[in-house]
Design a protein around this motif. Structure first.
Motif, PDB file in Angstrom:
ATOM      1  N   ASP A  24       2.508   7.224   1.992  1.00 22.63           N
ATOM      2  CA  ASP A  24       2.728   5.794   1.784  1.00 22.63           C
ATOM      3  C   ASP A  24       4.224   5.521   1.652  1.00 22.63           C
ATOM      4  O   ASP A  24       4.879   6.076   0.767  1.00 22.63           O
ATOM      5  CB  ASP A  24       1.996   5.360   0.513  1.00 22.63           C
ATOM      6  CG  ASP A  24       1.781   3.865   0.435  1.00 22.63           C
ATOM      7  OD1 ASP A  24       2.581   3.119   1.024  1.00 22.63           O
ATOM      8  OD2 ASP A  24       0.816   3.448  -0.227  1.00 22.63           O
ATOM      9  N   ARG A  32       0.629   4.889   5.751  1.00 17.77           N
ATOM     10  CA  ARG A  32       0.797   3.495   5.328  1.00 17.77           C
ATOM     11  C   ARG A  32       2.280   3.135   5.273  1.00 17.77           C
ATOM     12  O   ARG A  32       3.070   3.852   4.655  1.00 17.77           O
ATOM     13  CB  ARG A  32       0.147   3.270   3.961  1.00 17.77           C
ATOM     14  CG  ARG A  32      -1.366   3.364   3.987  1.00 17.77           C
ATOM     15  CD  ARG A  32      -1.975   2.994   2.644  1.00 17.77           C
ATOM     16  NE  ARG A  32      -1.706   4.014   1.639  1.00 17.77           N
ATOM     17  CZ  ARG A  32      -2.488   5.070   1.433  1.00 17.77           C
ATOM     18  NH1 ARG A  32      -3.568   5.252   2.168  1.00 17.77           N
ATOM     19  NH2 ARG A  32      -2.185   5.947   0.501  1.00 17.77           N
ATOM     20  N   LEU A  69      -4.039   1.157  14.076  1.00 17.26           N
ATOM     21  CA  LEU A  69      -4.159   0.614  12.728  1.00 17.26           C
ATOM     22  C   LEU A  69      -5.597   0.287  12.375  1.00 17.26           C
ATOM     23  O   LEU A  69      -6.365  -0.198  13.207  1.00 17.26           O
ATOM     24  CB  LEU A  69      -3.328  -0.663  12.597  1.00 17.26           C
ATOM     25  CG  LEU A  69      -1.806  -0.544  12.654  1.00 17.26           C
ATOM     26  CD1 LEU A  69      -1.183  -1.935  12.600  1.00 17.26           C
ATOM     27  CD2 LEU A  69      -1.291   0.312  11.511  1.00 17.26           C
ATOM     28  N   ASP A 128      -1.620  -6.246   7.065  1.00 17.33           N
ATOM     29  CA  ASP A 128      -1.358  -7.211   6.001  1.00 17.33           C
ATOM     30  C   ASP A 128      -0.048  -7.899   6.348  1.00 17.33           C
ATOM     31  O   ASP A 128       0.992  -7.247   6.470  1.00 17.33           O
ATOM     32  CB  ASP A 128      -1.256  -6.469   4.664  1.00 17.33           C
ATOM     33  CG  ASP A 128      -1.115  -7.408   3.475  1.00 17.33           C
ATOM     34  OD1 ASP A 128      -0.657  -8.547   3.670  1.00 17.33           O
ATOM     35  OD2 ASP A 128      -1.456  -6.996   2.355  1.00 17.33           O
ATOM     36  N   SER A 142      -5.848  -1.420   9.211  1.00 16.44           N
ATOM     37  CA  SER A 142      -5.626  -2.657   8.460  1.00 16.44           C
ATOM     38  C   SER A 142      -4.216  -3.178   8.698  1.00 16.44           C
ATOM     39  O   SER A 142      -3.272  -2.405   8.862  1.00 16.44           O
ATOM     40  CB  SER A 142      -5.860  -2.431   6.961  1.00 16.44           C
ATOM     41  OG  SER A 142      -4.846  -1.629   6.406  1.00 16.44           O
ATOM     42  N   ARG A 196       1.829  -3.170   6.387  1.00 15.22           N
ATOM     43  CA  ARG A 196       2.089  -4.463   5.757  1.00 15.22           C
ATOM     44  C   ARG A 196       3.458  -4.944   6.216  1.00 15.22           C
ATOM     45  O   ARG A 196       4.450  -4.233   6.099  1.00 15.22           O
ATOM     46  CB  ARG A 196       2.059  -4.360   4.230  1.00 15.22           C
ATOM     47  CG  ARG A 196       2.499  -5.660   3.548  1.00 15.22           C
ATOM     48  CD  ARG A 196       2.367  -5.595   2.047  1.00 15.22           C
ATOM     49  NE  ARG A 196       3.039  -6.724   1.417  1.00 15.22           N
ATOM     50  CZ  ARG A 196       2.525  -7.468   0.452  1.00 15.22           C
ATOM     51  NH1 ARG A 196       1.317  -7.204   0.004  1.00 15.22           N
ATOM     52  NH2 ARG A 196       3.203  -8.463  -0.080  1.00 15.22           N
ATOM     53  N   THR A 248      -2.175   4.052   9.846  1.00  7.29           N
ATOM     54  CA  THR A 248      -3.481   3.398   9.768  1.00  7.29           C
ATOM     55  C   THR A 248      -3.411   2.077   9.005  1.00  7.29           C
ATOM     56  O   THR A 248      -4.280   1.231   9.164  1.00  7.29           O
ATOM     57  CB  THR A 248      -4.514   4.311   9.083  1.00  7.29           C
ATOM     58  OG1 THR A 248      -4.028   4.683   7.783  1.00  7.29           O
ATOM     59  CG2 THR A 248      -4.759   5.567   9.905  1.00  7.29           C
ATOM     60  N   HIS A 249      -2.375   1.909   8.174  1.00 11.33           N
ATOM     61  CA  HIS A 249      -2.234   0.690   7.378  1.00 11.33           C
ATOM     62  C   HIS A 249      -0.790   0.202   7.460  1.00 11.33           C
ATOM     63  O   HIS A 249       0.145   0.976   7.255  1.00 11.33           O
ATOM     64  CB  HIS A 249      -2.608   0.944   5.916  1.00 11.33           C
ATOM     65  CG  HIS A 249      -3.970   1.538   5.743  1.00 11.33           C
ATOM     66  ND1 HIS A 249      -5.117   0.783   5.730  1.00 11.33           N
ATOM     67  CD2 HIS A 249      -4.369   2.825   5.612  1.00 11.33           C
ATOM     68  CE1 HIS A 249      -6.167   1.579   5.580  1.00 11.33           C
ATOM     69  NE2 HIS A 249      -5.735   2.816   5.506  1.00 11.33           N
TER      70      HIS A 249
END
Length: 469
Positions: free
Chosen positions: A166, A190, A240, A244, A242, A218, A215-216
Motif C-alpha cells: 500500500d 494499492r 483494477l 476511488d 476498485s 485512489r 488492484t486498488h
C-alpha cells in the motif's frame, strides 16, 4: 481485590486483543520542542500495555499494534528530543518483531537540509526497516522519497521493498516519487495519490511504473485535463478491482468531446463530489461493465449547496453505457430528487443492497419522500412509478437515514411488509432480509413500527433508530 472482580477482568483475551488492535490504528512520534500531555495518548500501544500486568502481557503478544508508526516533524535540530524518541521507537520496532510495518511520514513544512543520519535520527531508523514496510504514507511539499533514503543510505545499494503493498503519496513531485518505486515494489497493489491537484495539470505517471499490478487506486483529481492525461494509463493498462476518485471540473470543456474508456476489471467505484462554481463529472470518462459496488459521497463543502445534483444526466449515461450487474449502492447526502432516484433504481434491477443517507444535506433536496417509499412497494404502483413490475426486485438489504422531523411511517411499514416473503411465495421479489431506518431529528420511535415486531421475530433484521446514532 477490587481489580480482580472488575467486569473488565472477565473479558477473554481474544476480545481484549481485538479491542487493542482496534484502538491502535497508529502510534504518533512528534518531533517538536513543545511538551505535550498527549505524549502517551499519541502512542496507544504503549499506553494500553502500561495499565496492568495482564494488559501488558496481551499488548506484548500483539506485534501488530507496535507495527503502526507515524512520524511527524514540527521542528528540526532537536537532538535531545530525537534521542528520547529514538529510545522509544527502538522499543516499538523490537516489539513489532517481524510484523510488516505500516509507516506514515509527514514532512510538510520542512526543506531537505542534510543527509547526515544524526540530523534525522528517527527517519534513519524507520528507513533502515524499509524491507518490512507493508504500507507507506508520505507527505511533503519539498522532500522526495529519494531524500529520505539519502539519509544514511547509498541508493545504488537499496534493495526492493519486499512487503510493500500500500503506497500513499502527495501530489507534489509525484513523478519523482513514483519513479523511485519503479522496479522496487514487486508486491504493490494499492496506490493513493491524495491531495488537491490544482497546479499539477501536467502530471503523468512514469511509463515504467508497475500500474498493471495494481488492484486498488485512489485519485484525488479535480482537473479534467489531468484525467484525460491519466485516463488510458489508469483504465486501459491496469486490472483494477476498485477505483476511488473525486469528481472533476470541466472548466469550459465540452461534454461531447470526452471519450469513455472501458475497464472490465473494476468491481468497486467510489466517487466523491466536491462541488464548486463549475460543475463537472468523472462519469463521461468511464465505462465499467463489471461494476458491482458503487458509492457516491458528497464532500463537506457541498453539503449545504441549495441545488440539485448537476451530474445526474452524465451519471445516468454512464449507468446505461456500462450496463453493469450492480448489487450494492451507497449514496450519502447527494441532492437527488425522488423521481431521479426511482429512475436510477429502475435501471439497476440487479441491486441487492441499498443505502441512502440524507442527514447532512439540505432537507428539501432529499429523495427520501413518501412517494419514494411507495415506489419501493412490491405490489403497488406510485406517482413516480407506473410500471406494475416491482422496483429493484432483488433487494434484500435496505438502509435509510433521514433528517426529516415528520414522516409517513405507515407507508414505510407497508412497504417493508410487502417485501417479506420468507417462504419464497412471491416470485416477483426476493425476501427483504434487513431493514434499518434512522431518524436523526426524532427523539422517539413512532408506535407505527411496532407492527414490524412479528416480522422481526420471524427472521427479518429490523432496526428503527432515533437521534444522533
Amino acid at each position: 481485590m477490587t481489580s480482580w472482580v472488575s467486569p473488565v477482568q472477565t473479558v477473554p483475551n481474544e476480545i481484549l486483543e481485538a479491542i487493542f488492535d482496534d484502538c491502535c490504528d497508529t502510534n504518533l512520534f512528534k518531533v517538536t520542542g513543545v511538551r505535550s500531555m498527549a505524549f502517551l495518548r499519541d502512542k496507544p500501544a504503549l499506553t494500553l500495555s502500561s495499565v496492568c500486568s495482564r494488559w501488558r502481557s496481551v499488548g506484548l503478544s500483539l506485534s501488530s499494534i507496535w507495527s503502526r508508526i507515524s512520524l511527524k516533524y514540527y521542528d528540526d535540530d532537536l537532538p535531545l528530543v530525537e534521542n528520547r524518541l529514538a529510545t522509544i521507537l527502538t522499543i516499538f520496532i523490537s516489539r513489532s518483531r517481524q510484523q510488516p510495518l505500516s509507516i506514515n511520514i509527514y514532512l510538510d513544512d520542512y526543506e531537505f537540509k542534510s543527509s547526515a543520519p544524526e540530523t534525522y535520527q528517527l527517519l534513519s531508523m524507520l528507513c533502515k526497516e524499509y524491507q518490512r514496510w507493508s504500507s507507506f504514507t508520505f507527505r511533503s511539499e519539498s522532500w522526495t522519497v529519494h531524500n529520505l533514503f539519502n539519509i544514511g543510505f547509498t541508493l545504488a545499494n537499496l534493495d526492493v521493498f519486499l512487503n510493500l503493498v500500500d503506497l500513499d503519496l502527495p501530489p507534489a513531485l509525484t513523478g519523482t516519487n513514483l519513479d523511485f518505486f519503479t522496479r522496487r515494489a514487486p508486491k504493490l497493489r494499492r496506490l493513493n495519490l491524495d491531495s488537491d491537484w490544482t497546479g499539477y495539470e501536467t502530471l503523468e505517471i512514469p511509463s515504467a511504473f508497475p500500474l498493471a499490478q495494481l488492484t486498488h487506486l485512489r485519485l484525488d483529481i479535480t482537473s479534467s485535463v489531468v484525467w484525460e492525461t491519466l485516463q488510458k494509463q489508469v483504465l486501459s493498462e491496469t486490472a483494477l478491482l476498485s477505483l476511488d476518485t473525486e469528481d472533476v471540473d470541466w472548466i469550459g470543456r465540452n461534454l461531447e468531446s470526452i471519450t469513455s474508456t472501458t475497464c472490465s476489471s473494476i468491481e468497486l467505484l467510489n466517487v466523491r463530489h466536491y462541488w464548486n462554481d463549475t460543475s463537472g463529472s468523472i462519469f463521461p470518462f468511464l465505462n465499467l461493465p463489471s461494476l458491482k459496488t458503487l458509492r457516491l459521497d458528497c464532500g463537506q463543502d457541498s453539503l449545504k449547496r441549495d441545488h440539485w445534483w448537476r451530474n445526474f444526466d452524465p451519471f445516468m449515461a454512464f449507468v446505461k453505457r456500462s450496463s453493469f450487474p450492480l448489487t450494492t449502492l451507497y449514496i450519502e447526502c447527494l441532492a437527488l430528487s425522488d423521481s431521479n432516484l426511482v429512475y436510477l433504481l429502475h435501471h439497476i434491477p440487479t441491486l441487492m443492497d441499498l443505502t441512502f443517507n440524507d442527514t447532512k444535506g439540505v432537507r428539501h433536496l432529499s429523495p427520501i419522500t413518501k412517494q419514494f417509499i411507495e415506489s419501493l412497494h412490491a405490489h403497488r404502483t406510485s406517482s413516480l412509478r407506473q410500471q406494475t413490475a416491482p422496483l429493484i426486485p432483488r433487494l434484500r438489504y435496505l438502509t435509510l437515514a433521514t433528517g426529516a422531523t415528520s414522516f409517513d411511517d405507515e407507508a414505510v411499514v407497508d412497504m417493508v411488509t410487502s417485501r417479506w416473503a420468507p417462504d419464497g411465495s412471491d416470485v416477483n421479489v426476493d425476501c427483504l432480509r434487513s431493514f434499518t431506518i434512522t431518524f436523526h431529528a426524532r427523539t422517539k420511535v413512532p408506535c407505527a413500527y411496532e407492527t414490524l415486531n412479528n416480522i422481526e421475530k420471524a427472521g427479518m433484521r429490523i432496526a428503527v433508530l432515533v437521534g444522533q446514532v
